[in-house]
Design an enzyme around this catalytic site. Structure first.
Site, mmCIF file in Angstrom:
data_model
loop_
_atom_site.group_PDB
_atom_site.id
_atom_site.type_symbol
_atom_site.label_atom_id
_atom_site.label_comp_id
_atom_site.label_asym_id
_atom_site.label_seq_id
_atom_site.Cartn_x
_atom_site.Cartn_y
_atom_site.Cartn_z
ATOM 1 N N TYR A 286 -6.377 46.564 -8.925
ATOM 2 C CA TYR A 286 -5.278 47.241 -9.293
ATOM 3 C C TYR A 286 -4.194 46.351 -9.471
ATOM 4 O O TYR A 286 -4.112 45.154 -9.271
ATOM 5 C CB TYR A 286 -5.147 48.477 -8.258
ATOM 6 N N GLU A 287 -2.953 46.964 -9.898
ATOM 7 C CA GLU A 287 -1.736 46.165 -10.274
ATOM 8 C C GLU A 287 -2.169 45.120 -11.490
ATOM 9 O O GLU A 287 -1.465 44.021 -11.730
ATOM 10 C CB GLU A 287 -0.970 45.401 -9.148
ATOM 11 N N GLY A 288 -3.185 45.480 -12.344
ATOM 12 C CA GLY A 288 -3.584 44.659 -13.209
ATOM 13 C C GLY A 288 -4.818 43.872 -12.904
ATOM 14 O O GLY A 288 -4.717 42.908 -11.960
ATOM 15 N N ARG B 273 2.249 42.668 -7.467
ATOM 16 C CA ARG B 273 1.420 41.651 -7.756
ATOM 17 C C ARG B 273 1.141 40.710 -6.736
ATOM 18 O O ARG B 273 0.057 40.422 -6.318
ATOM 19 C CB ARG B 273 1.360 41.098 -9.249
#
Length: 587
Positions: free
Chosen positions: A439-441, A295
């Site tokens: 992406y990655e949340g 992140r």
């Protein structure tokens, strides 16, 4: 396409003058990492970014990746550049010396990673995920797995992936259905399909190490029943070399908006041999070791692309002749003046500059906390640094990627119609940066994590530790008026943060997006006042004046955005949930 130039002057100012790396390293017992070494690493990293991978960026976007006979081929030059990267030791910067890594502090590696993202984010993504896999194996795998895989991952001889998402399970991993059946020899058979797997296959290395989430037969429901498995493309033989092909394959390559030079794969695991990492049913906690690192690294993608867009827009604005400047002719001997002298163009360029340099300061400050968490002798210091990192991770990921997209939009606007045309390269930056907000949340998930977990559920340790770090920078501001401004910003942010803890769950969720943005703008205001004050003593007049004037622009033009977010987040969520489902329709 404008040529990328590593912004070494600003990077060195932040590291040496503002963050005082010499003192920082001395406090960690790392005095051997002096200014000369830092600058040499930066110079060589910038050279690699400028000369090796930046020239591949446009062609990689045009050519994209291909899948034939189950094998992925990346764009021309990508694999060769990667071999040069690992031969020169760049992949090993953060790896443990026990496994032939260089054990460099994060504050030396992160600026290099920023430059790689500016130069060619598609190319950088695979090595980024490998570094995250190294963390997961280092922290959670048993000794046998470490001995087999770590040195090759750290060197970059093998790459790593992160296999979480399934067609029906993205944000909600409780819905994950991939299965892991135990074998008599202690291994597991992994069965299931994963989507959106960056670097799931490539032609760079002779093995790929997949970190896969799956469920054991006795797994409890929900996220508490997820385990993590290491699943190699080829099972290593007794000498540690790639041996038997594992039972996994690439189902397809995703057709994407951007990042076309990086293969994004659908991965099928058909009874593939896997090795348990960590204890059973603790996979999500193990995977978060990768995810939290990724992140922040995705935030660096936003920073890198913001810098690339700024450089392109500035270069074009200096060259493009259109009309006369409203303040009078700037180049009387020419038929027109450069658009750089148009106030509205300057507004966009200054927005890019202020946001990019502010986010760079935030990212490098974050990197120093990573150093402390890893290298400090005092456990209390390590713990506080971990609290700061936990609080700032969603801010870095979400805000820096939002600003990457905003900088790209301003860049296209400065170019005008040319910005919309592929040959100039600006529209690629928008396409490449858009995924970083997802992406990655997604950034909405980051905002929910910040306000619901890091703020509301914490016993004040994260907020207090973060406040303390920013307070230390305020204490160093010599100008008393500027110090007072910075203190007022930090106090307001802290007090409002405490106030929000009393909100209901639905009101917290409704305030999440605005609270994250509000926090970022307020904290960047503190950092800008601190940086401008430190730059005022610089012997380089252009640096001192440039920081002071950019700081003034930020305070006048960008910081007021925080007030808008503050007003919205205090309104509650009633209006957000008032509309009935059928009232969204026009019928």
């Amino acid at each position: 396409m404008p040529q990328y130039v590593a912004p070494l002057t600003d990077i060195q100012f932040i590291l040496h003058d503002w963050l005082e790396l010499d003192k920082h390293y001395a406090s960690l017992g790392m005095a051997d990492f002096d200014k000369e070494l830092v600058n040499e690493v930066l110079a060589q990293g910038g050279k690699f970014a400028e000369q090796v991978i930046a020239p591949l960026n446009r062609e990689g976007d045009e050519q994209s990746c291909t899948l034939a006979d189950g094998k992925v081929t990346t764009p021309d030059g990508f694999a060769q550049a990667y071999q040069e990267y690992i031969v020169n030791g760049w992949n090993a910067m953060l790896g443990s010396a026990e496994y032939d890594g260089q054990d460099l502090p994060y504050s030396m590696a992160v600026p290099v990673h920023e430059m790689l993202n500016s130069a060619n984010v598609s190319w950088r993504l695979i090595s980024m995920l490998t570094e995250s896999a190294v963390l997961a194996v280092s922290k959670h795998a048993d000794e046998q797995l470490k001995q087999t895989y770590l040195a090759k991952l750290i060197s970059g001889e093998w790459t790593g992936t992160m296999c979480l998402t399934e067609p029906h399970a993205g944000t909600d991993l409780a819905l994950l259905s991939s299965k892991a059946e135990p074998n008599d020899d202690g291994t597991y058979q992994i069965t299931g399909s994963k989507i959106f797997i960056s670097g799931g296959d490539q032609d760079w290395t002779d093995n790929i190490v997949h970190m896969v989430l799956a469920r054991l037969p006795d797994a409890p429901a929900g996220v508490k029943g997820i385990s993590l498995f290491l699943v190699p493309k080829f099972i290593p033989d007794n000498q540690g070399n790639p041996g038997q092909a594992n039972s996994l394959s690439v189902g397809s390559l995703e057709k994407k908006m951007g990042l076309k030079g990086c293969p994004t794969c659908v991965m099928n695991f058909d009874g593939a041999t896997g090795y348990l990492v960590g204890a059973p049913h603790t996979g999500l906690a193990c995977m978060f070791t990768m995810m939290n690192d990724a992140r922040f690294q995705v935030g660096l993608q936003g920073l890198g692309l913001a810098e690339a867009a700024y450089q392109g827009a500035l270069s074009y604005a200096r060259e493009r002749l259109q009309s006369r400047a409203p303040q009078g002719a700037q180049q009387p001997d020419s038929k027109a003046d450069p658009i750089l002298h148009q106030p509205d163009v300057r507004r966009m360029l200054l927005t890019q500059k202020a946001l990019t340099e502010g986010c760079r300061a935030l990212a490098y400050l974050y990197a120093t906390q990573m150093d402390i968490e890893k290298y400090a002798d005092d456990e209390a210091d390590k713990g506080k640094a971990g609290q700061v990192l936990a609080f700032l991770t969603p801010i870095c990921k979400a805000f820096m990627t939002d600003m990457g997209q905003e900088s790209g939009q301003h860049g296209v606007q400065v170019f005008g119609g040319h910005g919309y045309i592929r040959e100039w390269g600006m529209e690629q930056l928008i396409r490449d940066s858009r995924i970083s907000q997802l992406y990655e949340g997604t950034n909405g998930i980051q905002a929910a994590d910040l306000i619901s977990r890091k703020l509301a559920r914490d016993s004040d340790s994260m907020l207090a530790a973060t406040t303390e770090v920013f307070q230390a920078h305020i204490a160093r501001i010599a100008d008393t008026q500027q110090q007072a401004k910075a203190q007022a910003l930090l106090d307001e942010w802290h007090d409002l943060s405490v106030q929000l803890r009393g909100l209901s769950a639905v009101d917290l969720a409704g305030a999440a997006n605005d609270y994250l943005a509000y926090s970022a703008y307020m904290l960047l205001g503190v950092l800008w006042l601190s940086m401008a004050d430190r730059a005022s003593s610089s012997e380089t007049a252009s640096l001192a004046q440039g920081k002071a004037k950019t700081c003034a622009f930020y305070l006048k033009r960008l910081l007021p955005r925080a007030a808008t977010h503050k007003a919205a987040l205090l309104e509650g969520a009633e209006d957000l949930v008032a509309l009935a489902d059928d009232e969204f329709d026009y019928q």
